[in-house]
Design an enzyme around this catalytic site. Structure first.
Site, short mmCIF file in Angstrom:
data_model
loop_
_atom_site.label_atom_id
_atom_site.label_comp_id
_atom_site.label_asym_id
_atom_site.label_seq_id
_atom_site.Cartn_x
_atom_site.Cartn_y
_atom_site.Cartn_z
N GLY A 1 120.76 122.79 26.87
CA GLY A 1 122.13 123.09 26.21
C GLY A 1 122.97 122.09 26.10
O GLY A 1 122.81 121.08 25.44
N GLY B 197 122.65 136.56 24.41
CA GLY B 197 122.33 135.52 23.39
C GLY B 197 121.40 134.21 24.23
O GLY B 197 121.24 133.43 23.67
N LYS C 73 110.69 121.90 27.63
CA LYS C 73 111.98 120.99 27.82
C LYS C 73 111.56 119.98 28.89
O LYS C 73 111.75 118.73 28.53
CB LYS C 73 113.05 121.82 28.60
CG LYS C 73 113.79 122.81 27.62
CD LYS C 73 114.72 123.87 28.33
CE LYS C 73 115.50 124.55 27.31
NZ LYS C 73 116.09 125.82 28.07
N THR D 164 122.46 132.64 16.85
CA THR D 164 123.14 132.25 17.94
C THR D 164 123.69 130.76 17.98
O THR D 164 124.96 130.55 17.67
CB THR D 164 122.60 132.32 19.33
OG1 THR D 164 122.04 133.76 19.34
CG2 THR D 164 123.26 132.19 20.63
N VAL D 165 122.78 129.71 17.82
CA VAL D 165 123.14 128.46 17.87
C VAL D 165 123.53 127.85 16.39
O VAL D 165 124.80 127.29 16.53
CB VAL D 165 121.79 127.58 18.02
CG1 VAL D 165 122.26 126.06 18.33
CG2 VAL D 165 121.34 128.07 19.70
N ILE E 205 124.65 119.94 28.12
CA ILE E 205 124.53 118.83 28.89
C ILE E 205 123.79 117.76 28.13
O ILE E 205 122.78 117.94 27.43
CB ILE E 205 123.61 119.20 30.22
CG1 ILE E 205 124.01 120.12 30.96
CG2 ILE E 205 123.64 117.68 30.99
CD1 ILE E 205 123.28 120.61 32.19
N VAL F 189 117.23 120.47 25.14
CA VAL F 189 117.14 120.55 26.58
C VAL F 189 118.34 120.60 27.27
O VAL F 189 119.44 119.77 26.93
CB VAL F 189 116.36 119.35 27.06
CG1 VAL F 189 116.21 119.30 28.54
CG2 VAL F 189 115.06 118.76 26.36
N LYS G 204 112.96 123.14 21.08
CA LYS G 204 112.08 122.44 22.12
C LYS G 204 110.57 122.98 22.00
O LYS G 204 109.83 122.04 22.21
CB LYS G 204 112.65 122.62 23.34
CG LYS G 204 112.77 124.14 23.94
CD LYS G 204 114.24 124.62 23.45
CE LYS G 204 114.36 126.07 23.49
NZ LYS G 204 115.67 126.84 23.91
N ASP H 21 109.34 128.01 28.51
CA ASP H 21 110.52 127.41 27.83
C ASP H 21 110.89 126.13 28.50
O ASP H 21 111.22 125.05 28.41
CB ASP H 21 111.75 128.31 27.62
CG ASP H 21 113.04 127.54 27.15
OD1 ASP H 21 113.04 127.23 25.82
OD2 ASP H 21 113.84 127.29 28.01
#
Ligand code: NAP
Ligand code: HSE
Length: 433
Positions: A136, A189, A207, A15-16, A138, A134, A107, A203
């Site tokens: 996404g 996703g 973060k 995905t990323v 931002i 952390v 992370k 998760d």
């Protein structure tokens, strides 16, 4: 001589990885205009290079062998987007020892093994970029390291798991069942390979570990974060919260209180009038209060290919600019402030209780008597419906109390014969009434 071409290799074309590759290929023009540097996507490694990822990758870029990237002397920056601990950690340490800079969104790896990774990076004079780890898209890492560098940080509150926020929002707005909302988040996703990480607060805790370390100058201390997920949140609690004027959010909190640092992740009731309570769906928000700047709030998409890819590419560009200028910095360079981390039993908060109490005279006074014995003062009470001979939910909101006292009181109350089920309690933020 100034270097105006930076070669990038990505490991992990999921995905990323796909988002980052797309941005590097499609926005290279605007990045070149802004920096004067050509960022070239030289190689991408993935176990499966046949699957259609929806983008056209130039001939010869894809490989199944991560070592072909790690050992390529022309590659300046390795981007680790495969996730997990091993072999991701070995790949990163190999890259660092080969004097390559690293960018990661991992992370889980940084929160648990980051002290070693950043230590090695510092020894080898290379950078580790982790903006995407952390919240996404931002740029909260940059905010803490640069924008607010002149502040003592008073508190950080974050909605930093898109999957949980998406699930809680669907449960609140559309009365959707937990499991259906989770399935949809996975399809989009947002969820981790193991969604337990999202719904059990793991998760978020990964973060928060990174944010606390930046905010308070402490080593990455994942094992000391208190974590509680959203799996026990019921439609009934969401409804009671709404009646009382609150939203339930999975909140990450780190703050300095009485000289010690709190690091906790748990469902939290937030007053409807607070901006952060309006952060819905996959969106994330981080509230940071500094001693000079006051209150600040950062909002954006916390997961997904393009928002996270945007943060990955921002790190690549920052490192590329430092390579070009001959100035590198390690990822988390800081002195250990020596601040102590507070135990969860020592925190103070307001609380929401939902007791499952028998519908008979004297029950409320028994429960409130025990709360009183533990110095827990009641702010309001709701009891709905009648079920003579059966149990009904008895909802109590408290003033500020000590977690240690709350745990003892709940234990005693749950042993009463007039209480039929385990008491649910949720910590409450906001101004005391
Ligand atoms: P993903 O979709 O599962 O992608 C990971 C990719 O890496 C998969 O294509 C996988 O191949 C590949 N891979 C696994 N082992 C490999 C190896 N040894 N060599 C080469 N490729 C390998 O995961 P993702 O969602 O992109 O997440 C990647 C990282 O970003 C994780 O650390 C995650 O926590 C973090 N992150 C994700 C998001 C998000 O919105 N998804 C946001 C922020 C951060 P196979 O599928 O064949 O195993
Ligand atoms: N699974 C994570 C989330 C991805 O839902 O927020 C972004 O880190």
């Amino acid at each position: 001589m100034e270097k105006n071409k930076i070669n990038v290799g990505i490991i992990g074309f999921g995905t990323v990885g796909t988002g980052a590759a797309k941005i590097l290929l499609e926005n290279s023009g605007v990045i070149k205009k802004r920096t004067g540097i050509d960022f070239v996507l030289k190689r991408i490694a993935d176990l499966d290079i046949k699957r259609d990822r929806g983008i056209k990758i130039p001939q010869g870029v894809l490989t199944t062998d991560a070592n072909a990237i790690l050992n390529d002397p022309e590659i300046d920056i390795i981007v680790e987007l495969m996730g997990g601990i091993r072999p991701a950690k070995d790949f990163m340490l190999n890259a660092i020892k080969n004097k390559k800079h690293v960018v990661t969104a991992n992370k889980a790896l940084l929160a648990t093994e980051g002290n070693e990774i950043f230590g090695e990076a510092e020894k080898n004079g290379v950078e580790v970029g982790f903006e995407a780890s952390v919240a996404g898209g931002i740029p909260i890492i940059k905010v803490l390291r640069e924008g607010l560098v002149a502040n003592n940080i008073i508190a950080v509150y974050g909605i930093i798991n898109g999957t949980s926020n998406y699930i809680l929002t669907k449960m609140t707005d559309e009365k959707v069942e937990f499991s259906d909302a989770l399935k949809e988040a996975q399809r989009l996703g947002y969820a981790e390979a193991d969604p337990t990480f999202d719904i059990e607060g793991i998760d978020t805790a990964h973060k928060l570990t990174i944010l606390s370390s930046l905010a308070y100058g402490i080593p990455l201390s994942y094992n000391e974060v208190y974590k509680e997920g959203i799996t026990k949140i019921t439609a009934q609690d969401i409804e009671f919260a709404s009646e009382l004027g609150y939203k339930i959010k999975l909140l990450a909190i780190t703050k300095l209180s009485n000289g010690a640092i709190e690091m906790r992740v748990h469902p939290t009731m937030i007053p409807n009038e607070y901006l952060i309570s309006k952060v819905d769906g996959v969106f994330n928000a981080v509230y940071v209060e500094g001693d000079t700047v006051g209150s600040t709030l950062y909002y954006g998409r916390g997961a997904g290919d393009m928002p996270t890819g945007s943060a990955v590419v921002a790190d690549i560009v920052d490192i590329g600019k430092n390579i070009a200028a001959g100035t590198v910095q390690s990822g988390l360079r800081m002195q250990d402030s020596g601040l102590r981390i507070k135990k969860m039993e020592d925190i103070e908060s307001m609380y929401y209780f939902r007791f499952s109490a028998m519908d008979e005279p004297g029950v409320l006074s028994k429960i409130s008597g025990i709360l009183g014995n533990y110095n827990i003062s009641i702010a309001s009470v709701i009891q709905k419906g009648r079920r003579l001979g059966g149990s009904v939910p008895l909802v109590v909101l408290t003033h500020t109390a000590k977690e240690r006292d709350v745990l003892s009181a709940v234990k005693e109350i749950d042993n009463l014969h007039i209480v039929s089920d385990k008491t649910i309690f949720i910590r409450v933020e906001g101004k005391e009434e």
